[in-house]
Design an enzyme around this catalytic site. Sequence first.
Site, mmCIF file in Angstrom:
data_model
loop_
_atom_site.group_PDB
_atom_site.id
_atom_site.type_symbol
_atom_site.label_atom_id
_atom_site.label_comp_id
_atom_site.label_asym_id
_atom_site.label_seq_id
_atom_site.Cartn_x
_atom_site.Cartn_y
_atom_site.Cartn_z
ATOM 1 N N ARG A 18 -20.588 43.766 -117.875
ATOM 2 C CA ARG A 18 -20.285 44.705 -118.966
ATOM 3 C C ARG A 18 -19.096 45.597 -118.658
ATOM 4 O O ARG A 18 -18.455 46.131 -119.551
ATOM 5 C CB ARG A 18 -21.500 45.594 -119.246
ATOM 6 C CG ARG A 18 -22.734 44.843 -119.683
ATOM 7 C CD ARG A 18 -23.946 45.741 -119.625
ATOM 8 N NE ARG A 18 -24.236 46.132 -118.239
ATOM 9 C CZ ARG A 18 -25.172 46.980 -117.874
ATOM 10 N NH1 ARG A 18 -25.940 47.563 -118.779
ATOM 11 N NH2 ARG A 18 -25.370 47.263 -116.601
ATOM 12 N N GLN A 42 -18.507 75.817 -119.655
ATOM 13 C CA GLN A 42 -17.517 75.385 -120.655
ATOM 14 C C GLN A 42 -16.957 74.042 -120.215
ATOM 15 O O GLN A 42 -16.787 73.798 -119.015
ATOM 16 C CB GLN A 42 -16.386 76.422 -120.765
ATOM 17 C CG GLN A 42 -15.335 76.073 -121.793
ATOM 18 C CD GLN A 42 -14.352 77.230 -122.015
ATOM 19 O OE1 GLN A 42 -14.744 78.382 -122.060
ATOM 20 N NE2 GLN A 42 -13.089 76.897 -122.145
ATOM 21 N N HIS A 57 -2.119 76.691 -112.926
ATOM 22 C CA HIS A 57 -2.995 77.605 -113.639
ATOM 23 C C HIS A 57 -4.144 78.048 -112.745
ATOM 24 O O HIS A 57 -4.645 77.273 -111.931
ATOM 25 C CB HIS A 57 -3.583 76.941 -114.879
ATOM 26 C CG HIS A 57 -2.555 76.503 -115.872
ATOM 27 N ND1 HIS A 57 -2.764 75.436 -116.720
ATOM 28 C CD2 HIS A 57 -1.318 76.989 -116.163
ATOM 29 C CE1 HIS A 57 -1.686 75.280 -117.490
ATOM 30 N NE2 HIS A 57 -0.809 76.198 -117.164
ATOM 31 N N LYS A 67 -13.551 74.992 -111.250
ATOM 32 C CA LYS A 67 -13.391 73.824 -112.114
ATOM 33 C C LYS A 67 -13.687 72.537 -111.353
ATOM 34 O O LYS A 67 -13.362 72.408 -110.177
ATOM 35 C CB LYS A 67 -11.952 73.727 -112.632
ATOM 36 C CG LYS A 67 -11.537 74.870 -113.513
ATOM 37 C CD LYS A 67 -10.065 74.751 -113.872
ATOM 38 C CE LYS A 67 -9.626 75.981 -114.648
ATOM 39 N NZ LYS A 67 -8.188 76.136 -114.650
ATOM 40 N N TYR A 127 -12.334 68.912 -117.867
ATOM 41 C CA TYR A 127 -12.530 70.080 -117.008
ATOM 42 C C TYR A 127 -13.931 70.619 -117.258
ATOM 43 O O TYR A 127 -14.259 70.998 -118.385
ATOM 44 C CB TYR A 127 -11.561 71.209 -117.362
ATOM 45 C CG TYR A 127 -10.115 70.842 -117.511
ATOM 46 C CD1 TYR A 127 -9.174 71.232 -116.561
ATOM 47 C CD2 TYR A 127 -9.654 70.151 -118.634
ATOM 48 C CE1 TYR A 127 -7.823 70.930 -116.719
ATOM 49 C CE2 TYR A 127 -8.316 69.840 -118.797
ATOM 50 C CZ TYR A 127 -7.409 70.225 -117.828
ATOM 51 O OH TYR A 127 -6.079 69.917 -117.994
#
Length: 195
Positions: A18, A42, A57, A67, A127
């Site tokens: 698959r 988030q 960043h 993150k 993220y």
Amino acid sequence: MTIPNAYRITPDRHHDLRGHFYEAFRASELSDAIGYPFVVRQANYSSSRRHTVRGIHATALPPGQAKLVTCVRGAVLDVVIDLRVGSPTYGMVETTRQDEESGVSVYLADGLGHAFLALTDDACMNYLCSEPYVPGTMLEIDPFDPEIGIPWNLTAEPVMSAKDAGAPTLAAAAAAGLLPMYTDCLAHYAALKAG
């Protein structure tokens, strides 16, 4: 990684007729590795055309924003930089090739900066963030700061936002007091561990 509080996660991939399957991350195992709970508050996605540079960043502390970043389509050169003033690896850079085939992810704790170069068209990044976005807390650093020396190996002009193109150098950000202090980050990690 050689930068403390940054981790490269390489999953075990399982193939059959698959296609393939892999477990991208397990909260308990990541939390054990980093020494405190990683709670996702988030999730973000970005899609970038080839030669796009996003970053550097980070998020001010408080509130911080750890993150877990994964390239879920295409390929990127992912970059972590230590922005913690006073850290033994301050200004150090680590790169990781991320692509949809490998499933490699990168975890970066509060105080570390993130950037990437899209190596393919339609490179999509996922993220998972420990804190929701708070306007006014984002930190941007010039991704082409020669003092940092990220090995971008660009083959064309970079595609960038005006904000990233106009970001201060690492030295200018430090002089302006914009960067997190290593001792504050360590206290933050200890508080997370204590619950």
